[in-house]
Scaffold this motif. Structure first.
Motif, PDB file in Angstrom:
ATOM      1  N   LYS A   1       0.888  -1.125   0.003  1.00  0.00           N
ATOM      2  CA  LYS A   1       0.183  -0.154   0.026  1.00  0.00           C
ATOM      3  C   LYS A   1       0.834   1.570   0.049  1.00  0.00           C
ATOM      4  N   ALA A   2       2.207   1.289  -0.726  1.00  0.00           N
ATOM      5  CA  ALA A   2       3.039   2.348  -0.564  1.00  0.00           C
ATOM      6  C   ALA A   2       2.508   3.351  -1.309  1.00  0.00           C
ATOM      7  N   ASP A   3       2.919   4.711  -1.139  1.00  0.00           N
ATOM      8  CA  ASP A   3       2.242   5.877  -1.981  1.00  0.00           C
ATOM      9  C   ASP A   3       3.557   5.941  -3.258  1.00  0.00           C
ATOM     10  N   ASN A   4       4.769   5.373  -2.791  1.00  0.00           N
ATOM     11  CA  ASN A   4       5.586   5.816  -3.838  1.00  0.00           C
ATOM     12  C   ASN A   4       6.644   4.642  -4.051  1.00  0.00           C
ATOM     13  N   VAL A   5       7.176   4.543  -5.209  1.00  0.00           N
ATOM     14  CA  VAL A   5       8.098   3.730  -5.488  1.00  0.00           C
ATOM     15  C   VAL A   5       9.378   4.188  -6.014  1.00  0.00           C
ATOM     16  N   ILE A   6      10.468   3.974  -5.240  1.00  0.00           N
ATOM     17  CA  ILE A   6      11.797   4.297  -5.806  1.00  0.00           C
ATOM     18  C   ILE A   6      12.673   3.106  -6.418  1.00  0.00           C
ATOM     19  N   ILE A   7      13.221   3.243  -7.366  1.00  0.00           N
ATOM     20  CA  ILE A   7      14.062   2.323  -8.229  1.00  0.00           C
ATOM     21  C   ILE A   7      15.508   2.810  -8.032  1.00  0.00           C
ATOM     22  N   LEU A   8      16.203   2.120  -7.378  1.00  0.00           N
ATOM     23  CA  LEU A   8      17.871   2.216  -7.470  1.00  0.00           C
ATOM     24  C   LEU A   8      18.277   1.255  -8.847  1.00  0.00           C
ATOM     25  N   CYS A   9      18.865   1.883  -9.816  1.00  0.00           N
ATOM     26  CA  CYS A   9      19.120   1.230 -11.033  1.00  0.00           C
ATOM     27  C   CYS A   9      20.543   1.311 -11.370  1.00  0.00           C
ATOM     28  N   SER A  10      21.178   0.254 -11.764  1.00  0.00           N
ATOM     29  CA  SER A  10      22.622   0.323 -12.258  1.00  0.00           C
ATOM     30  C   SER A  10      22.272   1.318 -13.647  1.00  0.00           C
ATOM     31  N   GLY A  11      23.622   1.958 -13.850  1.00  0.00           N
ATOM     32  CA  GLY A  11      23.922   3.002 -14.590  1.00  0.00           C
ATOM     33  C   GLY A  11      23.990   2.304 -16.133  1.00  0.00           C
ATOM     34  N   ASN A  12      25.239   2.390 -16.656  1.00  0.00           N
ATOM     35  CA  ASN A  12      25.192   2.198 -18.230  1.00  0.00           C
ATOM     36  C   ASN A  12      26.123   0.881 -18.182  1.00  0.00           C
ATOM     37  N   TYR A  13      26.528   0.335 -17.047  1.00  0.00           N
ATOM     38  CA  TYR A  13      27.081  -0.937 -17.094  1.00  0.00           C
ATOM     39  C   TYR A  13      26.405  -1.930 -15.898  1.00  0.00           C
ATOM     40  N   VAL A  14      26.389  -3.213 -16.003  1.00  0.00           N
ATOM     41  CA  VAL A  14      25.632  -4.053 -15.052  1.00  0.00           C
ATOM     42  C   VAL A  14      26.303  -5.015 -14.332  1.00  0.00           C
TER      43      VAL A  14
END
Length: 408
Positions: free
Chosen positions: A29-42
């Motif tokens: 029931k969260a109000d927000n979703v934050i994604i921590l994303c890999s940049g240009n390399y994985v």
């Protein structure tokens, strides 16, 4: 306000990512979703197939409220460091209530049991691990063996269930997230969501959810009709139009890095033994893929070698990574994009213990030494990615100081 954090590579964004976002919101029931994303390399040790800004834009169109970049030194690290640094980031924001991750098994009791063994490393487990590594098994295989044998001897859990659990890549990463939460005594609550569709390495594009591996293969073959059903409709055009980058695009660069050195042991992820192995074989180098096959052995997994070679290309040194970790992992929050109707940025600005970068050039000229060192490394790696794309397309592309934060 409740916020759920998701750690992802979005390489590329597909229906499975959209499913995790929707399930995370539904369950918490969260109000927000934050994604921590890999940049240009994985994390598998390769360039991302499309750049970080395009991937962030796709996530924002499909339920994410903000997307932040995981620094390259952690995005391309082992599962343990990848997970620990990611959890450290969410902890530093001081506004994330849940950490949601997809895995093949959502049995939190079994996941917690295995996590406890790996986190505490009881003596019997360590004996099995030592025996397995001495026999020549790679560390992941040795660790799997040690956990299974420990469970068999102690009866703490069914060995077959543990073996199945540890045979799936996303379960292993889930365990690393749980270990990291323990390590930091984090208040963030874990939430495991069972993955749907094809397995992590499956190349089946007929499943309900195709794997990112299968999607990338089809993209490399320009078979977009094969994957349209697995990508949100609002991403089809952007995905097809985006400039694509593959490991093979670094063939010449890696060859140049190899012939200019005699010792590689200062590079992140390369120990003395692997350094000697590279030195002995460097003049047999033809392409990245051929060289991965040449270096692969029971002591080194493909992913570990690929990460090591990527670090060589990017000039990431072990000493600098150790310095970053020793100084607290993170020195800023690099925002890639956000949805303007979300109030999450105001909360982050109020609660975060690390500064939010809203304008890179302004922050770069006033930040402290640790932040500057990390930015210099990350920006340098991004500029290299940009040069690879420019060489392929012949077009001028904006550099990191010219790129704008995405606002949806």
């Amino acid at each position: 306000m409740k916020t759920v954090g998701i750690i992802a590579e979005l390489n590329p964004f597909h229906n499975g990512h959209q499913y995790i976002i929707e399930k995370a919101k539904q369950i918490t029931k969260a109000d927000n979703v934050i994604i921590l994303c890999s940049g240009n390399y994985v994390q598998r040790g390769a360039p991302a197939i499309i750049n970080k800004y395009e991937r962030a834009k796709m996530a924002l169109k499909n339920g994410a409220d903000a997307v932040f970049e995981l620094p390259v030194v952690y995005a391309t690290a082992s599962a343990e460091l990848f997970a620990r640094a990611s959890v450290a980031f969410f902890d530093r924001l001081n506004c994330v209530d849940y950490l949601c991750f997809g895995c093949e098994a959502d049995d939190m009791k079994l996941l917690s049991t295995v996590t406890k063994i790996l986190y505490e490393e009881p003596p019997t487990y360590r004996q099995y691990l030592s025996s397995a590594t001495e026999s020549g098994l790679s560390f992941p295989k040795a660790r799997q063996y040690a956990v299974i044998e420990y469970c068999r001897e102690t009866g703490i859990s069914d060995p077959l269930s543990v073996e199945l659990l540890l045979s799936a890549p996303n379960n292993i990463l889930a365990i690393e997230y749980l270990k990291a939460l323990k390590y930091f005594h984090s208040k963030i609550q874990p939430l495991a969501v069972r993955r749907q569709g094809a397995g992590y390495h499956s190349l089946d594009t007929n499943a309900r959810f195709a794997s990112a591996t299968a999607i990338r293969r089809e993209i490399e073959q320009n078979s977009y009709q094969e994957i349209n059903a697995h990508i949100p409709a609002n991403c089809h055009n952007a995905l097809e139009a985006a400039d694509k980058v593959f490991w093979k695009d670094f063939n010449l660069l890696l060859g140049e890095r190899l012939i200019r050195r005699n010792d590689f042991s200062d590079i992140f992820g390369i120990n003395e033994d692997l350094s000697n192995r590279i030195e002995r074989t460097k003049f047999q180098y033809i392409t990245v893929s051929d060289y991965l096959e040449l270096l692969h052995s029971k002591n080194y997994t493909y992913s570990a070698i690929s990460r090591a070679l990527l670090h060589l290309c990017l000039g990431i040194k072990q000493q600098l990574v150790d310095e970053f970790i020793g100084n607290g992992y993170h020195f800023y929050a690099r925002l890639l994009g956000f949805r303007k109707e979300s109030g999450i940025l105001s909360e982050i600005k109020e609660k975060s213990s690390i500064p939010l970068i809203s304008k890179l050039s302004a922050f770069y000229h006033q930040c402290d030494e640790s932040a500057r060192k990390m930015l210099d490394l990350c920006i340098g790696c991004d500029h290299l990615y940009r040069l690879i794309v420019t060489d392929k397309t012949g077009r001028h592309l904006p550099n990191e100081f010219e790129n704008q934060i995405i606002i949806q």
